[in-house]
Write an enzyme that holds these catalytic residues in place. Structure first.
Site, PDB file in Angstrom:
ATOM      1  N   GLY A 182      70.841  -9.526 -24.692  1.00 43.70           N
ATOM      2  CA  GLY A 182      71.754  -8.383 -24.619  1.00 43.70           C
ATOM      3  C   GLY A 182      71.217  -7.270 -23.744  1.00 43.70           C
ATOM      4  O   GLY A 182      71.911  -6.759 -22.857  1.00 43.70           O
ATOM      5  N   GLN A 242      71.749   0.570 -25.564  1.00 44.10           N
ATOM      6  CA  GLN A 242      71.416  -0.122 -24.316  1.00 44.10           C
ATOM      7  C   GLN A 242      72.292   0.347 -23.157  1.00 44.10           C
ATOM      8  O   GLN A 242      71.873   0.318 -21.999  1.00 44.10           O
ATOM      9  CB  GLN A 242      71.559  -1.630 -24.498  1.00 44.10           C
ATOM     10  CG  GLN A 242      70.524  -2.207 -25.469  1.00 44.10           C
ATOM     11  CD  GLN A 242      70.779  -3.662 -25.820  1.00 44.10           C
ATOM     12  OE1 GLN A 242      71.773  -4.254 -25.400  1.00 44.10           O
ATOM     13  NE2 GLN A 242      69.897  -4.232 -26.625  1.00 44.10           N
ATOM     14  N   ASP A 295      65.351  -3.386 -35.144  1.00 42.83           N
ATOM     15  CA  ASP A 295      65.022  -4.810 -35.006  1.00 42.83           C
ATOM     16  C   ASP A 295      64.080  -5.311 -36.106  1.00 42.83           C
ATOM     17  O   ASP A 295      63.724  -6.493 -36.122  1.00 42.83           O
ATOM     18  CB  ASP A 295      64.405  -5.088 -33.630  1.00 42.83           C
ATOM     19  CG  ASP A 295      65.450  -5.032 -32.513  1.00 42.83           C
ATOM     20  OD1 ASP A 295      66.655  -5.033 -32.819  1.00 42.83           O
ATOM     21  OD2 ASP A 295      65.054  -4.986 -31.334  1.00 42.83           O
ATOM     22  N   ASN A 319      75.412  -1.085 -36.635  1.00 38.16           N
ATOM     23  CA  ASN A 319      75.317  -1.751 -35.324  1.00 38.16           C
ATOM     24  C   ASN A 319      74.588  -3.090 -35.391  1.00 38.16           C
ATOM     25  O   ASN A 319      74.586  -3.845 -34.430  1.00 38.16           O
ATOM     26  CB  ASN A 319      74.827  -0.800 -34.221  1.00 38.16           C
ATOM     27  CG  ASN A 319      73.337  -0.845 -33.972  1.00 38.16           C
ATOM     28  OD1 ASN A 319      72.552  -1.104 -34.879  1.00 38.16           O
ATOM     29  ND2 ASN A 319      72.948  -0.583 -32.730  1.00 38.16           N
TER      30      ASN A 319
HETATM   31  O1  LIG Z   1      66.885  -1.104 -25.419  1.00 39.19           O
HETATM   32  C1  LIG Z   1      66.460  -2.161 -25.876  1.00 39.19           C
HETATM   33  O2  LIG Z   1      65.597  -2.855 -25.292  1.00 39.19           O
HETATM   34  C2  LIG Z   1      66.982  -2.623 -27.191  1.00 39.19           C
HETATM   35  C3  LIG Z   1      67.772  -1.796 -27.949  1.00 39.19           C
HETATM   36  C4  LIG Z   1      68.260  -2.153 -29.301  1.00 39.19           C
HETATM   37  O3  LIG Z   1      69.629  -2.490 -29.222  1.00 39.19           O
HETATM   38  P1  LIG Z   1      70.844  -1.516 -29.681  1.00 39.19           P
HETATM   39  O4  LIG Z   1      70.691  -0.232 -28.966  1.00 39.19           O
HETATM   40  O5  LIG Z   1      72.051  -2.277 -29.260  1.00 39.19           O
HETATM   41  O6  LIG Z   1      70.719  -1.356 -31.167  1.00 39.19           O
HETATM   42  C5  LIG Z   1      67.491  -3.337 -29.858  1.00 39.19           C
HETATM   43  O7  LIG Z   1      68.149  -3.846 -30.988  1.00 39.19           O
HETATM   44  C6  LIG Z   1      67.314  -4.431 -28.849  1.00 39.19           C
HETATM   45  O8  LIG Z   1      66.571  -5.500 -29.385  1.00 39.19           O
HETATM   46  C7  LIG Z   1      66.564  -3.956 -27.640  1.00 39.19           C
HETATM   47  C1  LIG Z   2      69.174  -7.477 -30.630  1.00 44.10           C
HETATM   48  C2  LIG Z   2      68.122  -7.929 -29.958  1.00 44.10           C
HETATM   49  O1  LIG Z   2      68.077  -8.095 -28.605  1.00 44.10           O
HETATM   50  P1  LIG Z   2      69.222  -7.904 -27.507  1.00 44.10           P
HETATM   51  O2  LIG Z   2      70.164  -6.843 -27.952  1.00 44.10           O
HETATM   52  O3  LIG Z   2      68.480  -7.529 -26.273  1.00 44.10           O
HETATM   53  O4  LIG Z   2      69.906  -9.249 -27.352  1.00 44.10           O
HETATM   54  C3  LIG Z   2      66.860  -8.238 -30.689  1.00 44.10           C
HETATM   55  O5  LIG Z   2      65.837  -8.496 -30.019  1.00 44.10           O
HETATM   56  O6  LIG Z   2      66.826  -8.262 -31.925  1.00 44.10           O
END
Ligand SMILES: O=C(O)C1=C[C@@H](OP(=O)(O)O)[C@@H](O)[C@H](O)C1
Ligand SMILES: C=C(OP(=O)(O)O)C(=O)O
Length: 431
Positions: A91, A166, A309, A332
């Site tokens: 993601g 993100q 996480d 979320n």
């Molecule tokens: O900025 C990042 O690298 C991330 C932000 C988080 O996501 P969300 O902002 O969607 O919660 C986290 O859960 C993901 O594993 C990595």
């Molecule tokens: C949600 C996670 O990652 P991403 O959003 O980057 O897929 C995670 O590492 O738990």
């Protein structure tokens, strides 16, 4: 691959924490956005970090690597004009690169995980890119997504922070390279706010100036900046290590996890405080978390948005606590690799846990006597579900079989090896 997790009463030993996934993706990106050669020491090696490595290479970064480092020569704001990118199931990699792709004439992000990343929404970032004059084709805010960029414009921008941080991070990486100055206003709420601190930290290290308001809801970003090429060192990963610490907390244990900096900006370092609040006997000094578990935990109430996480691993620990625990502000989690509330709790129930869900809460009625287990678990394509259910399996009467456990490699390919090295009884079987 199936993981057959057998009941294990004792864990003992020392583990070197894996390297941080979220710093590795960030440093690879800022290395790619620099006009020069950066070095990244101790990068993570996992499906997600490999996805970023592959994509920035496709976009024109030159990468050489050996056992301890990646040397990356970036493309600045002039990526190669490629037509397709495959981010796998990552993601953050997708969202970060959607903004970078706006410097290309036309790039399609393909949909290789229709059951996981393919279901996650990206509308909030799509809307902001459209404000910048970028044309975006998508299917209802989801993959496949085609970015028709060229000359994105800065200026006054808004982005919603309701679903994911993100989107904001993505814009913070890209806007400094624009001709115009930008102002970003975050609308609604900002979820996983703490991780934006990691974005601001690495931007500053690369010599990028961003003026952020104290509440992280407003930003002023001067345009025409350039990323400096630098040397970066990746720290240990709290989100992955949280599962190891939870395993140690629910067993009789003497386990030390190394390379976990006390002053890290990773929100998930709060897992140490959460376990301490649950009465777990632990210390955290000189980057070492030392857990001496005695199977006794007490319930607590926690704002899970502070350690996004690591929530699933902490819920797994709470399954064995005396009393009722509540993890709030976690809506979320529904927009991750799976619905980490409904899907995860369904699997926990199968294992014998007593759990309830609200729209933005997980409630756990603890069972200090342990759970029955003896069932097959669906991994839902989610590494964190796999890691957390493994913790539950260790403290179950009949063990658990986790199907599709190979998805653990999204962030922590060596998870089962690490657990086995401290005595966990886990058998891996090819399906
Ligand atoms: O900025 C990042 O690298 C991330 C932000 C988080 O996501 P969300 O902002 O969607 O919660 C986290 O859960 C993901 O594993 C990595
Ligand atoms: C949600 C996670 O990652 P991403 O959003 O980057 O897929 C995670 O590492 O738990």
């Amino acid at each position: 691959m199936k993981a057959i997790v057998k009941p294990t009463a004792n864990l003992q030993g020392e583990i070197n924490a894996l390297s941080s996934k979220n710093y590795t993706t960030r440093y690879l990106l800022i290395g790619a956005l620099a006009n020069g050669t950066s070095t990244i020491y101790y990068p993570a090696h996992s499906e997600d970090s490999d996805a970023m490595r592959r994509c920035v290479r496709d976009l024109g970064a030159i990468i050489e690597e050996d056992d301890e480092k990646i040397v990356i020569t970036g493309f600045g704001k002039n990526p190669k004009h490629i037509s397709e990118l495959n981010v796998g199931n990552a993601g953050a990699v997708l969202r970060f690169l959607m903004s970078t792709a706006a410097f290309c004439p036309e790039v399609t992000f393909v949909n290789t995980y229709p059951e996981s990343l393919g279901k996650r929404p990206h509308d909030d970032l799509i809307e902001t890119l459209q404000q910048m004059g970028v044309e975006v084709q998508h299917s209802n805010g989801r993959l496949p997504i085609t970015i028709k960029g060229g000359q994105p414009r800065g200026g006054k921008l808004t982005v919603s922070g309701n679903v994911s941080s993100q989107f904001l991070s993505s814009l913070l990486f890209m806007t400094p390279l624009l001709e115009e100055d930008s102002e970003i206003e975050v609308l609604h709420d900002l979820k996983s706010k703490i991780i934006v601190g990691q974005t601001l930290e690495v931007l500053e290290q690369a010599g990028i100036v961003v003026h952020a308001s104290e509440d992280l809801m407003h930003y002023r970003i001067p345009g025409r900046q350039s990323y400096q090429a630098k040397e970066y060192v990746i720290q240990g990963d709290y989100p992955g290590s949280a599962a190891i610490l939870a395993a140690a907390a629910v067993t009789n244990s003497d386990v030390r996890v190394l390379r976990l900096e006390e002053n890290s900006k990773q929100g998930e370092k709060a897992c140490v405080d959460v376990l301490r609040a649950m009465g777990v006997n632990l210390t955290h000094d000189n980057g070492v978390v030392h857990v001496r578990g005695n199977q006794k935990l007490i319930a607590g109430e926690f704002d899970g948005d502070h350690f996004t996480d690591a929530v699933l691993a902490m819920v797994a620990a709470a399954v064995f606590a005396e009393g009722t625990s509540r993890f709030y502000n976690v809506e979320n989690l529904r927009y991750k690799e799976c619905d980490r509330i409904t899907d995860y709790l369904n699997e926990l129930r199968k294992a014998g846990a007593d759990v309830e869900e609200r729209q933005s809460e997980i409630i756990v009625h603890g069972k200090p006597q342990g759970v029955t287990g003896g069932v097959e678990i669906n991994a839902h394509f989610d590494h964190r579900v796999i890691m957390a259910l493994t913790v539950v399996g260790l403290r179950s009467e009949k063990g658990l079989t986790i199907r599709d456990a190979h998805h653990v490699a999204k962030s922590y390919p060596q998870y089962f090896d690490h657990l086995r090295s401290i005595g966990a009884q886990v058998e891996l079987v090819t399906e």
